[in-house]
Motif scaffolding. Structure first.
Motif, PDB file in Angstrom:
ATOM      1  N   GLU A   1       0.823  -1.208   0.000  1.00  0.00           N
ATOM      2  CA  GLU A   1       0.000   0.000   0.000  1.00  0.00           C
ATOM      3  C   GLU A   1       0.859   1.260   0.000  1.00  0.00           C
ATOM      4  OE1 GLU A   1      -3.596   2.116   2.606  1.00  0.00           O
ATOM      5  OE2 GLU A   1      -2.638   0.279   3.318  1.00  0.00           O
ATOM      6  N   MET A   2       1.879   1.301   0.853  1.00  0.00           N
ATOM      7  CA  MET A   2       2.713   2.505   0.897  1.00  0.00           C
ATOM      8  C   MET A   2       3.526   2.660  -0.372  1.00  0.00           C
ATOM      9  SD  MET A   2       6.268   2.048   1.340  1.00  0.00           S
ATOM     10  CE  MET A   2       6.863   3.252   2.508  1.00  0.00           C
ATOM     11  N   GLN A   3       3.883   1.527  -1.006  1.00  0.00           N
ATOM     12  CA  GLN A   3       4.612   1.606  -2.273  1.00  0.00           C
ATOM     13  C   GLN A   3       3.728   2.178  -3.366  1.00  0.00           C
ATOM     14  OE1 GLN A   3       8.024   0.550  -3.415  1.00  0.00           O
ATOM     15  NE2 GLN A   3       8.130   1.237  -1.291  1.00  0.00           N
ATOM     16  N   VAL A   4       2.494   1.766  -3.417  1.00  0.00           N
ATOM     17  CA  VAL A   4       1.564   2.308  -4.407  1.00  0.00           C
ATOM     18  C   VAL A   4       1.421   3.816  -4.215  1.00  0.00           C
ATOM     19  CG1 VAL A   4      -0.862   2.364  -5.119  1.00  0.00           C
ATOM     20  CG2 VAL A   4       0.300   0.172  -4.798  1.00  0.00           C
ATOM     21  N   THR A   5       1.281   4.237  -2.962  1.00  0.00           N
ATOM     22  CA  THR A   5       1.163   5.667  -2.663  1.00  0.00           C
ATOM     23  C   THR A   5       2.415   6.420  -3.088  1.00  0.00           C
ATOM     24  OG1 THR A   5      -0.332   5.274  -0.806  1.00  0.00           O
ATOM     25  CG2 THR A   5       0.836   7.371  -0.836  1.00  0.00           C
ATOM     26  N   ALA A   6       3.591   5.881  -2.755  1.00  0.00           N
ATOM     27  CA  ALA A   6       4.858   6.541  -3.080  1.00  0.00           C
ATOM     28  C   ALA A   6       5.060   6.628  -4.596  1.00  0.00           C
ATOM     29  CB  ALA A   6       6.019   5.813  -2.423  1.00  0.00           C
ATOM     30  N   ILE A   7       4.716   5.554  -5.313  1.00  0.00           N
ATOM     31  CA  ILE A   7       4.842   5.561  -6.769  1.00  0.00           C
ATOM     32  C   ILE A   7       3.902   6.592  -7.376  1.00  0.00           C
ATOM     33  CG2 ILE A   7       4.435   4.209  -8.871  1.00  0.00           C
ATOM     34  CD1 ILE A   7       5.312   1.722  -7.224  1.00  0.00           C
ATOM     35  N   ASP A   8       2.664   6.620  -6.886  1.00  0.00           N
ATOM     36  CA  ASP A   8       1.686   7.582  -7.395  1.00  0.00           C
ATOM     37  C   ASP A   8       2.150   9.015  -7.172  1.00  0.00           C
ATOM     38  OD1 ASP A   8      -1.102   8.245  -8.380  1.00  0.00           O
ATOM     39  OD2 ASP A   8      -1.194   9.148  -6.376  1.00  0.00           O
ATOM     40  N   GLU A   9       2.680   9.311  -5.984  1.00  0.00           N
ATOM     41  CA  GLU A   9       3.152  10.663  -5.684  1.00  0.00           C
ATOM     42  C   GLU A   9       4.348  11.039  -6.557  1.00  0.00           C
ATOM     43  OE1 GLU A   9       1.755  11.030  -1.011  1.00  0.00           O
ATOM     44  OE2 GLU A   9       3.824  10.493  -1.478  1.00  0.00           O
ATOM     45  N   ALA A  10       5.228  10.082  -6.795  1.00  0.00           N
ATOM     46  CA  ALA A  10       6.385  10.357  -7.653  1.00  0.00           C
ATOM     47  C   ALA A  10       5.954  10.658  -9.082  1.00  0.00           C
ATOM     48  CB  ALA A  10       7.352   9.177  -7.620  1.00  0.00           C
ATOM     49  N   LEU A  11       5.007   9.888  -9.597  1.00  0.00           N
ATOM     50  CA  LEU A  11       4.519  10.119 -10.952  1.00  0.00           C
ATOM     51  C   LEU A  11       3.822  11.474 -11.064  1.00  0.00           C
ATOM     52  CD1 LEU A  11       3.132   6.553 -11.723  1.00  0.00           C
ATOM     53  CD2 LEU A  11       5.082   7.648 -12.857  1.00  0.00           C
ATOM     54  N   ARG A  12       3.042  11.823 -10.059  1.00  0.00           N
ATOM     55  CA  ARG A  12       2.386  13.136 -10.048  1.00  0.00           C
ATOM     56  C   ARG A  12       3.417  14.249 -10.068  1.00  0.00           C
ATOM     57  NH1 ARG A  12      -0.837  13.028  -4.833  1.00  0.00           N
ATOM     58  NH2 ARG A  12      -0.578  15.287  -5.076  1.00  0.00           N
ATOM     59  N   ALA A  13       4.470  14.099  -9.263  1.00  0.00           N
ATOM     60  CA  ALA A  13       5.503  15.140  -9.202  1.00  0.00           C
ATOM     61  C   ALA A  13       6.228  15.264 -10.538  1.00  0.00           C
ATOM     62  CB  ALA A  13       6.491  14.829  -8.084  1.00  0.00           C
ATOM     63  N   LEU A  14       6.525  14.138 -11.170  1.00  0.00           N
ATOM     64  CA  LEU A  14       7.191  14.189 -12.470  1.00  0.00           C
ATOM     65  C   LEU A  14       6.342  14.945 -13.485  1.00  0.00           C
ATOM     66  CD1 LEU A  14       8.634  10.566 -12.601  1.00  0.00           C
ATOM     67  CD2 LEU A  14       9.980  12.679 -12.625  1.00  0.00           C
ATOM     68  N   ARG A  15       5.048  14.692 -13.479  1.00  0.00           N
ATOM     69  CA  ARG A  15       4.173  15.408 -14.404  1.00  0.00           C
ATOM     70  C   ARG A  15       4.085  16.891 -14.038  1.00  0.00           C
ATOM     71  NH1 ARG A  15       0.895  10.821 -13.219  1.00  0.00           N
ATOM     72  NH2 ARG A  15       1.056   9.239 -14.849  1.00  0.00           N
ATOM     73  N   MET A  16       3.978  17.157 -12.746  1.00  0.00           N
ATOM     74  CA  MET A  16       3.834  18.537 -12.293  1.00  0.00           C
ATOM     75  C   MET A  16       5.040  19.385 -12.664  1.00  0.00           C
ATOM     76  SD  MET A  16       2.890  19.793  -8.411  1.00  0.00           S
ATOM     77  CE  MET A  16       2.800  18.066  -7.998  1.00  0.00           C
ATOM     78  N   TYR A  17       6.212  18.748 -12.668  1.00  0.00           N
ATOM     79  CA  TYR A  17       7.437  19.485 -12.933  1.00  0.00           C
ATOM     80  C   TYR A  17       7.956  19.276 -14.356  1.00  0.00           C
ATOM     81  CZ  TYR A  17       7.598  20.882  -8.064  1.00  0.00           C
ATOM     82  OH  TYR A  17       7.302  21.448  -6.842  1.00  0.00           O
ATOM     83  N   GLY A  18       7.030  18.980 -15.276  1.00  0.00           N
ATOM     84  CA  GLY A  18       7.377  19.116 -16.672  1.00  0.00           C
ATOM     85  C   GLY A  18       7.524  17.865 -17.514  1.00  0.00           C
ATOM     86  N   THR A  19       7.332  16.649 -16.946  1.00  0.00           N
ATOM     87  CA  THR A  19       7.435  15.425 -17.745  1.00  0.00           C
ATOM     88  C   THR A  19       6.030  14.867 -17.952  1.00  0.00           C
ATOM     89  OG1 THR A  19       9.597  14.947 -16.753  1.00  0.00           O
ATOM     90  CG2 THR A  19       8.514  13.159 -17.946  1.00  0.00           C
ATOM     91  N   ASP A  20       5.489  15.006 -19.138  1.00  0.00           N
ATOM     92  CA  ASP A  20       4.084  14.672 -19.381  1.00  0.00           C
ATOM     93  C   ASP A  20       3.812  13.171 -19.316  1.00  0.00           C
ATOM     94  OD1 ASP A  20       3.376  17.333 -19.668  1.00  0.00           O
ATOM     95  OD2 ASP A  20       3.784  17.333 -21.818  1.00  0.00           O
ATOM     96  N   GLU A  21       4.724  12.344 -19.835  1.00  0.00           N
ATOM     97  CA  GLU A  21       4.533  10.890 -19.823  1.00  0.00           C
ATOM     98  C   GLU A  21       5.753  10.244 -19.179  1.00  0.00           C
ATOM     99  OE1 GLU A  21       3.628   9.510 -23.718  1.00  0.00           O
ATOM    100  OE2 GLU A  21       1.872  10.809 -23.953  1.00  0.00           O
ATOM    101  N   PRO A  22       5.839  10.296 -17.854  1.00  0.00           N
ATOM    102  CA  PRO A  22       7.063   9.863 -17.169  1.00  0.00           C
ATOM    103  C   PRO A  22       7.225   8.357 -17.099  1.00  0.00           C
ATOM    104  CG  PRO A  22       5.407  10.503 -15.568  1.00  0.00           C
ATOM    105  CD  PRO A  22       4.838  10.840 -16.917  1.00  0.00           C
ATOM    106  N   CYS A  23       8.487   7.950 -17.067  1.00  0.00           N
ATOM    107  CA  CYS A  23       8.847   6.563 -16.777  1.00  0.00           C
ATOM    108  C   CYS A  23       9.562   6.549 -15.440  1.00  0.00           C
ATOM    109  CB  CYS A  23       9.762   6.008 -17.865  1.00  0.00           C
ATOM    110  SG  CYS A  23      10.334   4.313 -17.535  1.00  0.00           S
ATOM    111  N   LEU A  24       9.042   5.784 -14.501  1.00  0.00           N
ATOM    112  CA  LEU A  24       9.598   5.725 -13.147  1.00  0.00           C
ATOM    113  C   LEU A  24      10.184   4.352 -12.880  1.00  0.00           C
ATOM    114  CD1 LEU A  24       9.767   7.217 -10.295  1.00  0.00           C
ATOM    115  CD2 LEU A  24       7.730   5.870  -9.720  1.00  0.00           C
ATOM    116  N   GLY A  25      11.421   4.324 -12.411  1.00  0.00           N
ATOM    117  CA  GLY A  25      12.022   3.079 -11.953  1.00  0.00           C
ATOM    118  C   GLY A  25      11.883   2.953 -10.447  1.00  0.00           C
TER     119      GLY A  25
END
Length: 343
Positions: free
Chosen positions: A184-208
């Motif tokens: 559950e916390m991993q899903v939350t952390a991944i979601d927040e990271a993806l949101r931040a990537l989009r917010m700061y200029g990456t429209d279709e981010p790839c997260l490792g």
């Protein structure tokens, strides 16, 4: 065209904050910089920094964000927080007055960002013992900013050479961090990271997503966190249509990040993400607090009391934090909207 305005807090005035802030404003800000920079703190601290640095500049106190004077070369504008008056603190010592000055500068800059009269804040380092001596109960900048902005959850995004590093856990011992890891916390952390990537200029981010154990656990031989928590979270996010990869062994994923395979990496604990960022670009790595309704960039180091007042502090990270603030300032409205949508 109206220039974006950044509020640069001086941090603890007994540390290197005033020195690196002064150098940043004079070296890369000014009338020709990418964003207007206004120091926030006590003018006496700026004057003390100029004195030890041997720099000739005019210190101009301002008291209104709505009526800033015209920029001038060689002039440092300081929003006077009125804590120290004409009595500077000593260099390199824990001082309750210095802690009070540091806290007040953060409060003033944050209020301006919330009101929209500045487009973001850039923070110099504070000393935890000093702010505690001044009566603060916060562990540091991030916790203080969360309270001041009404944020229920904030996190750190490192930016190093244009790549972003996120943290599933932060200021915990390694043993404590491992107890927090679950799907559950991993899903939350991944979601927040993806949101931040989009917010700061990456429209279709790839997260490792970084693994925890050697070789990613070797199918459970070296630990089961990857099987129990990380891989299921990645699968959930991929099913939701997100470009997420992992868990990837930590001894490979950061090389892959910096060679372009990912836009960002989710590290699992504090040092897992700090070490590669600071190794590859110590002075260029900066911290962005995500999850706030305001833009905040920061240096990623401490007050360096041992060298404060000696004119040897490297302003590189403060320069990088200012430049990142200028780069991200156009996203201020997007940052506020994302906060309101997820409040």
């Amino acid at each position: 065209m109206t220039r974006n305005v950044l509020a640069l807090t001086l941090g603890d005035p007994a540390g290197i904050g005033p020195e690196i802030t002064v150098q940043t404003i004079l070296q890369v800000a000014g009338p020709n910089g990418p964003a207007r920079a206004v120091a926030v703190g006590d003018p006496v601290s700026v004057k003390a920094a100029l004195g030890v640095l041997g720099l000739d500049a005019t210190v101009r106190a301002v008291d209104s964000w709505d009526d800033l004077p015209a920029e001038q070369e060689g002039v440092i504008d300081v929003f006077d927080t009125g804590v120290l008056g004409d009595e500077p603190v000593g260099w390199g010592v824990v001082d309750a007055r210095a802690g009070q000055a540091a806290v007040r500068s953060i409060e003033v800059a944050t209020a301006a960002a919330l009101a929209g009269t500045v487009d973001g804040i850039v923070t110099a380092p504070i000393n935890k013992e000093a702010i505690w001596a001044a009566g603060s109960t916060h562990l540091g900048h991030t916790e203080m900013l969360a309270e001041l902005t009404g944020s229920k959850r904030s996190n750190t995004m490192f930016v190093a050479r244009g790549k972003k590093i996120f943290f599933a856990t932060r200021h915990l011992s390694l043993q404590q961090a491992l107890t927090k890891i679950n799907t559950e916390m991993q899903v939350t952390a991944i979601d927040e990271a993806l949101r931040a990537l989009r917010m700061y200029g990456t429209d279709e981010p790839c997260l490792g997503v970084a693994a925890i154990n050697p070789h990613g656990g070797e199918n459970g031989k070296f630990g089961t966190e990857e099987i129990d928590s990380l891989a299921p979270a990645v699968a959930i996010m991929r099913e939701r249509g997100h470009n997420v990869v992992g868990p990837v062994p930590a001894d490979s994923i950061f090389h892959q990040l910096f060679t372009g395979r990912y836009d960002g990496v989710l590290s699992q604990y504090h040092d897992q993400g700090h070490i590669p960022a600071k190794t590859i670009d110590f002075n260029g790595t900066i911290s962005v607090t995500v999850g706030l309704p305001i833009l905040r960039t920061s240096v990623d180091h401490g007050t360096a009391f041992d060298i404060a007042g000696q004119a040897i502090a490297d302003p590189g990270t403060m320069v990088s934090a200012y430049l990142a603030g200028a780069e991200f300032a156009p996203y201020a409205d997007r940052i506020r909207a994302d906060f309101e949508a997820h409040a």
